[in-house]
Scaffold this active site. Structure first.
Site, PDB file in Angstrom:
ATOM      1  N   HIS A 118      28.926  63.431  22.456  1.00  0.00           N
ATOM      2  CA  HIS A 118      28.270  63.155  23.734  1.00  0.00           C
ATOM      3  C   HIS A 118      27.949  64.431  24.519  1.00  0.00           C
ATOM      4  O   HIS A 118      27.748  64.377  25.726  1.00  0.00           O
ATOM      5  CB  HIS A 118      29.137  62.185  24.563  1.00  0.00           C
ATOM      6  CG  HIS A 118      29.207  60.812  23.950  1.00  0.00           C
ATOM      7  ND1 HIS A 118      30.136  59.863  24.294  1.00  0.00           N
ATOM      8  CD2 HIS A 118      28.426  60.234  22.994  1.00  0.00           C
ATOM      9  CE1 HIS A 118      29.934  58.757  23.576  1.00  0.00           C
ATOM     10  NE2 HIS A 118      28.915  58.970  22.778  1.00  0.00           N
ATOM     11  N   GLY A 217      42.690  57.278  21.726  1.00  0.00           N
ATOM     12  CA  GLY A 217      42.268  57.138  23.117  1.00  0.00           C
ATOM     13  C   GLY A 217      40.824  56.749  23.338  1.00  0.00           C
ATOM     14  O   GLY A 217      40.183  57.270  24.249  1.00  0.00           O
TER      15      GLY A 217
HETATM   16  P1  OAD Z   1      37.156  54.601  27.778  1.00  0.00           P
HETATM   17  O1  OAD Z   1      37.447  54.885  29.203  1.00  0.00           O
HETATM   18  O2  OAD Z   1      36.204  53.509  27.473  1.00  0.00           O
HETATM   19  O3  OAD Z   1      38.518  54.276  27.017  1.00  0.00           O
HETATM   20  C1  OAD Z   1      39.639  55.101  27.165  1.00  0.00           C
HETATM   21  C2  OAD Z   1      40.730  54.602  26.222  1.00  0.00           C
HETATM   22  O4  OAD Z   1      41.810  55.506  26.310  1.00  0.00           O
HETATM   23  C3  OAD Z   1      41.262  53.211  26.580  1.00  0.00           C
HETATM   24  O5  OAD Z   1      41.299  52.417  25.398  1.00  0.00           O
HETATM   25  C4  OAD Z   1      42.687  53.502  27.090  1.00  0.00           C
HETATM   26  O6  OAD Z   1      43.597  52.447  26.753  1.00  0.00           O
HETATM   27  C5  OAD Z   1      43.025  54.773  26.320  1.00  0.00           C
HETATM   28  N1  OAD Z   1      44.046  55.632  26.949  1.00  0.00           N
HETATM   29  C6  OAD Z   1      44.353  55.773  28.256  1.00  0.00           C
HETATM   30  N2  OAD Z   1      45.319  56.687  28.434  1.00  0.00           N
HETATM   31  C7  OAD Z   1      45.631  57.151  27.205  1.00  0.00           C
HETATM   32  C8  OAD Z   1      46.560  58.133  26.703  1.00  0.00           C
HETATM   33  N3  OAD Z   1      47.361  58.828  27.513  1.00  0.00           N
HETATM   34  N4  OAD Z   1      46.608  58.343  25.367  1.00  0.00           N
HETATM   35  C9  OAD Z   1      45.799  57.656  24.519  1.00  0.00           C
HETATM   36  N5  OAD Z   1      44.907  56.724  24.937  1.00  0.00           N
HETATM   37  C10 OAD Z   1      44.824  56.490  26.251  1.00  0.00           C
HETATM   38  O7  OAD Z   1      36.684  55.980  27.118  1.00  0.00           O
HETATM   39  P2  OAD Z   1      35.860  56.227  25.772  1.00  0.00           P
HETATM   40  O8  OAD Z   1      36.216  55.263  24.716  1.00  0.00           O
HETATM   41  O9  OAD Z   1      35.991  57.670  25.471  1.00  0.00           O
HETATM   42  O10 OAD Z   1      30.162  58.450  27.493  1.00  0.00           O
HETATM   43  O11 OAD Z   1      34.391  55.940  26.262  1.00  0.00           O
HETATM   44  C11 OAD Z   1      33.301  56.255  25.436  1.00  0.00           C
HETATM   45  C12 OAD Z   1      32.161  56.815  26.240  1.00  0.00           C
HETATM   46  O12 OAD Z   1      31.876  55.950  27.345  1.00  0.00           O
HETATM   47  C13 OAD Z   1      32.447  58.142  26.897  1.00  0.00           C
HETATM   48  O13 OAD Z   1      32.235  59.229  26.027  1.00  0.00           O
HETATM   49  C14 OAD Z   1      31.467  58.161  28.022  1.00  0.00           C
HETATM   50  C15 OAD Z   1      31.547  56.745  28.492  1.00  0.00           C
HETATM   51  O14 OAD Z   1      30.399  56.231  29.066  1.00  0.00           O
HETATM   52  C16 OAD Z   1      29.461  59.453  28.030  1.00  0.00           C
HETATM   53  O15 OAD Z   1      29.806  60.061  29.013  1.00  0.00           O
HETATM   54  C17 OAD Z   1      28.203  59.746  27.331  1.00  0.00           C
END
Ligand code: OAD
Length: 279
Positions: A118, A217
Site C-alpha cells: 500500500h 495483525g
Molecule cells: P485493520 O485495522 O483492518 O485490522 C487490524 C487487525 O490487527 C485486526 O484484525 C486486529 O484484531 C489486529 N490487531 C490489533 N492489535 C494487534 C496486535 N497487537 N497484534 C496483532 N494483531 C493485532 O488493518 P489492516 O488489515 O492492515 O489501507 O487493513 C488493511 C488496509 O485497510 C490498510 O492497509 C489500510 C486500510 O484501509 C490503506 O491505507 C491503503
C-alpha cells in the site's frame, strides 16, 4: 503453542513470507484501521481522507490528515514483533515481508526484503489523474530538474490544465513539484486505486513460492492483499496466523495463535529456534 508438525515445517522452511497488517504496528503506538473505537476509520471517513477524489476536492484536508498520521508514525519505533520478524533472517535463507503498512517499521527493524503493498507515508509521488492522463497519452516520469520527485514528462502541458489552477488556489501548504509546480501526494494506495503492479507481482510470486506464510495483525478485509495468505495455503505452504481475535483465515490456517504480535512472534522464535528477542 505450535504443534510439532507446524514447528517442523517452520524449522525446515527455506522461504518464509511474513504478511502484515496494521496490528503488527499497534504495539508501536500506531492505530489500526477497523477497530471499533480507536481505529482510524472509526474516527474518519476514508472517503473523505483517502481517495483521489477527496484529494482533488480538498487537498489541504487530505494532506493534513496524512501529516498528522506521519507525525505519529515518526515517533514510533519497531516493537518486539518487528524485531522478531527481522531476526528470522538469521535462521531462514529467504524471508520476504509483504506488508500493508506504510510506516517503514519493518525496514527500521532490519528486514531487507520488504514489499510495501500500500505504498509509504514517507515518499511523495505525482498526483496523477489516471483517466485524463491516458486520454492525453501522458506518462508520469522522474523529472531531472526536480531531483527525484515524480512529475509529468510534459510539465507545461499538465500545468495548463484549468482544474489544476483551482487546486492550486485551495492547496495552501500541500506539496508541489519544485520544478514544475505540479501537485504532489503521499505515495500511498488510496481507496479505489490499483496497487503498484510490480509490487503486487512480487508479493504474488512470494506467496506462491514460500514454504511458510505467517499472517500477522490483519483483518483481511482489503483486496487484493487479503487473498495472499489463502493463495499460499492453496499452494501448499503452512500458514500461521497471529491476531488477538480470530479472522476468516483462522479456521483454515495450520495454526491460529491468538494474541499480540509483540508477544507471540518472540515466543514463536523461542519455540522454533530457542532464541530470546529483547524488547
Ligand atoms: P485493520 O485495522 O483492518 O485490522 C487490524 C487487525 O490487527 C485486526 O484484525 C486486529 O484484531 C489486529 N490487531 C490489533 N492489535 C494487534 C496486535 N497487537 N497484534 C496483532 N494483531 C493485532 O488493518 P489492516 O488489515 O492492515 O489501507 O487493513 C488493511 C488496509 O485497510 C490498510 O492497509 C489500510 C486500510 O484501509 C490503506 O491505507 C491503503
Amino acid at each position: 503453542m505450535l504443534s510439532p508438525a507446524v514447528l517442523h515445517r517452520i524449522k525446515a522452511a527455506a522461504h518464509v513470507c511474513v504478511f502484515t497488517g496494521a496490528g503488527m504496528s499497534a504495539e508501536s503506538g500506531i492505530p489500526t484501521f477497523r477497530e471499533r473505537t480507536e481505529g482510524l476509520w472509526a474516527k474518519h471517513d476514508p472517503l473523505e481522507v483517502a481517495t483521489p477524489e477527496a484529494y482533488k476536492k480538498n487537498p489541504q484536508l487530505v494532506w493534513d490528515w496524512h501529516v498528522h498520521l506521519a507525525e505519529k508514525v515518526r515517533k514510533a519505533s519497531p516493537n518486539a514483533g518487528h524485531l522478531a520478524v527481522a531476526e528470522l533472517q538469521k535462521f531462514v535463507s529467504r524471508v520476504t515481508v509483504i506488508t500493508q503498512n506504510v510506516d517503514n517499521l519493518h525496514q527500521e527493524a532490519g528486514n531487507r526484503d520488504v514489499l510495501e503493498l500500500h505504498g509509504s507515508l514517507f515518499r511523495l509521488t505525482a498526483f496523477v489523474d489516471e483517466v485524463e492522463a491516458s486520454a492525453n497519452g501522458l506518462t508520469p516520469a522522474i523529472c531531472p530538474l526536480c531531483k527525484g520527485y515524480a512529475v509529468w514528462e510534459h510539465c507545461d502541458h499538465f500545468a495548463d490544465r484549468s482544474d489544476l489552477e483551482e487546486i492550486e488556489l485551495a492547496a495552501g501548504r500541500v506539496p508541489r513539484c519544485p520544478g514544475c509546480g505540479a501537485l504532489l501526494r503521499p505515495d500511498i494506495v488510496w481507496f479505489g486505486e490499483m496497487l503498484n503492479p510490480r509490487v503486487l507481482e512480487g508479493a504474488v510470486d512470494a506467496a506462491d513460492s514460500c514454504d511458510v506464510l505467517i499472517c500477522v495483525g490483519s483483518s483481511l478485509e482489503v483486496e487484493p492483499a487479503a487473498s495472499l495468505p489463502y493463495r499460499a495455503l492453496r499452494r501448499g505452504a503452512a500458514v500461521v496466523e497471529i491476531n488477538p481475535v480470530p479472522t476468516a483465515l483462522s479456521a483454515t490456517a495450520d495454526a491460529s495463535l491468538i494474541g499480540k504480535a509483540g508477544d507471540i512472534l518472540p515466543r514463536l522464535l523461542k519455540q522454533v529456534w530457542g532464541i530470546e528477542i529483547r524488547r
